[in-house]
Design a protein around this motif. Structure first.
Motif, mmCIF file in Angstrom:
data_model
loop_
_atom_site.group_PDB
_atom_site.id
_atom_site.type_symbol
_atom_site.label_atom_id
_atom_site.label_comp_id
_atom_site.label_asym_id
_atom_site.label_seq_id
_atom_site.Cartn_x
_atom_site.Cartn_y
_atom_site.Cartn_z
ATOM 1 N N SER A 72 0.692 -1.195 -0.018
ATOM 2 C CA SER A 72 -0.226 0.037 0.078
ATOM 3 C C SER A 72 0.978 1.420 0.014
ATOM 4 N N ALA A 73 2.049 1.199 0.992
ATOM 5 C CA ALA A 73 2.593 2.321 0.934
ATOM 6 C C ALA A 73 3.581 2.704 -0.536
ATOM 7 N N ILE A 74 4.212 1.476 -1.005
ATOM 8 C CA ILE A 74 4.727 1.826 -2.389
ATOM 9 C C ILE A 74 3.806 2.406 -3.360
ATOM 10 N N LEU A 75 2.483 1.649 -3.732
ATOM 11 C CA LEU A 75 1.612 1.901 -4.597
ATOM 12 C C LEU A 75 1.338 3.530 -4.300
ATOM 13 N N GLN A 76 1.287 3.929 -2.906
ATOM 14 C CA GLN A 76 0.724 5.542 -2.881
ATOM 15 C C GLN A 76 1.748 6.300 -3.335
ATOM 16 N N ILE A 78 3.834 5.486 -5.764
ATOM 17 C CA ILE A 78 3.826 5.348 -7.150
ATOM 18 C C ILE A 78 2.765 6.306 -7.677
ATOM 19 N N ILE A 79 1.797 6.499 -7.029
ATOM 20 C CA ILE A 79 0.568 7.132 -7.583
ATOM 21 C C ILE A 79 0.877 8.800 -7.185
ATOM 22 N N ASN A 80 1.615 8.900 -6.152
ATOM 23 C CA ASN A 80 2.011 10.613 -6.099
ATOM 24 C C ASN A 80 2.909 10.929 -7.056
ATOM 25 N N GLU A 81 4.017 9.879 -7.508
ATOM 26 C CA GLU A 81 5.027 10.369 -8.578
ATOM 27 C C GLU A 81 4.050 10.601 -9.902
ATOM 28 N N PHE A 92 9.344 10.433 -14.855
ATOM 29 C CA PHE A 92 8.815 9.630 -13.945
ATOM 30 C C PHE A 92 10.260 8.640 -13.267
ATOM 31 N N THR A 93 10.721 9.155 -12.246
ATOM 32 C CA THR A 93 11.923 8.941 -11.747
ATOM 33 C C THR A 93 11.723 7.896 -10.468
ATOM 34 N N TYR A 94 10.484 7.481 -10.041
ATOM 35 C CA TYR A 94 10.475 6.619 -9.075
ATOM 36 C C TYR A 94 11.331 5.184 -9.303
ATOM 37 N N GLN A 95 12.091 4.926 -8.217
ATOM 38 C CA GLN A 95 12.876 3.811 -8.422
ATOM 39 C C GLN A 95 12.439 2.680 -7.551
#
Length: 339
Positions: A72-76, A78-81, A92-95
């Motif tokens: 849930s934390a990771i998906l949130q 990703i959504i924010n990014e 999109f720089t999320y790693q």
């Protein structure tokens, strides 16, 4: 839990060295291993477990809430990014390093953003280059039409003006058609079919035998009995551009050679070689740029839009292939399509 949370500040090797294995329960060791193998958990996940569930009584509870909370934390994140992506900020720089479904999602979003950026760049280049190049024939046509009334009394000069006007119109028609083809190449789906060496030879003879005969140019074939799997429309569009260029920039009574051979079990090379004016080494990197024409090419033949090799390169890119060029000034050129 407090003890393991404190260990998060150390590297896995340091942490395991600091632990007295004999004093730990099996559940604690398993818990620590789970944290160690998922470096995005860290202290945050442990604190969440402690806050929500107090005492953790079994590893089943740990695994259940760990997966749920971390995902849930990771998906949130990703959504924010993803929400930051806009027309003016397209990145999109999320790693994310673990190879699982979330990794696939992150890479899919990154690929989509990169493709959007490439599409926008192509659009800008298309509009900029086409508007610039269309100005020249339009300006020439305007000058001719403005001066036509002044040369009506001179039939020869009037006829020359009309021929020049017709030449500029043909040039504009060719340029517009090529521009539309460049745009269509990226939009239409790739429909691969089997194309044989005999089909390629028949196509070239049908479309270019008369043109070659007009300059006493011999079309020679060195083609293995192979078949390639390509989009026929795009492939023959590239073939037409290569063969027409070879004939256009070759002297009379010369030879244009067409080859088809295997490179290895999965790659085939199609080549068109001429004995024409050749290309300087420093100009080869720019050959596929839209509207680029070398000085020698413009002096040798004023026809052409400078878009033919752009179309060839885009066809090759759509097929995940390579375009290779070998050339020497005054000795000729070879264009190789590795597919």
């Amino acid at each position: 839990r407090m003890h393991l949370t404190g260990l998060a500040e150390h590297s896995p090797a340091e942490s395991m060295h600091a632990l007295n294995i004999d004093e730990l329960k099996q559940e604690e060791i398993t818990f620590y291993s789970a944290w160690e193998n998922d470096d995005i958990m860290g202290c945050g996940a442990l604190k969440e477990l402690s806050k929500e569930h107090g005492e953790v009584k079994s590893m089943r509870t740990v695994e259940k809430h760990l997966r749920k909370g971390v995902a849930s934390a990771i998906l949130q994140q990703i959504i924010n990014e993803a929400r930051q992506i806009s027309q003016h900020h397209r990145s999109f720089t999320y790693q994310y390093r673990r190879r699982d479904e979330i990794y696939d999602l992150v890479e899919a979003i990154r690929t989509m953003v990169n493709q959007l950026n490439q599409y926008e760049l192509r659009q800008r280049q298309f509009v900029s280059a086409s508007s610039h190049e269309l100005k020249t024939p339009l300006a020439t046509m305007q000058m001719i039409t403005e001066n036509l009334p002044a040369v009506r009394e001179d039939p020869d000069l009037h006829h020359e003006f009309i021929q020049d006007l017709s030449l500029q119109i043909d040039r504009m028609k060719e340029m517009v058609e090529n521009l539309l083809q460049i745009n269509r190449i990226w939009d239409q789906p790739l429909m691969r079919e089997k194309v044989t060496a005999e089909q390629i030879k028949a196509h070239i003879n049908h479309h270019f035998q008369h043109l070659a005969a007009g300059k006493n140019i011999e079309l020679c074939y060195d083609m293995a009995p192979l078949a390639i799997h390509v989009d026929p429309n795009l492939f023959f569009l590239a073939v037409d551009n290569l063969v027409s260029n070879a004939i256009r920039y070759s002297p009379e009574e010369s030879t244009v050679t067409i080859r088809l051979n295997s490179v290895d079990k999965t790659h085939t090379i199609f080549s068109v070689c001429d004995q024409g004016i050749g290309i300087k080494k420093e100009e080869i990197p720019y050959l596929c740029d839209p509207f680029y024409r070398s000085q020698e090419a413009m002096e040798w033949n004023k026809e052409g839009s400078g878009l033919g090799l752009t179309i060839v390169k885009q066809m090759v890119d759509r097929h995940n292939g390579q375009l290779k060029v070998e050339s020497s000034p005054g000795k000729g050129s070879c264009f190789h399509l590795v597919l």
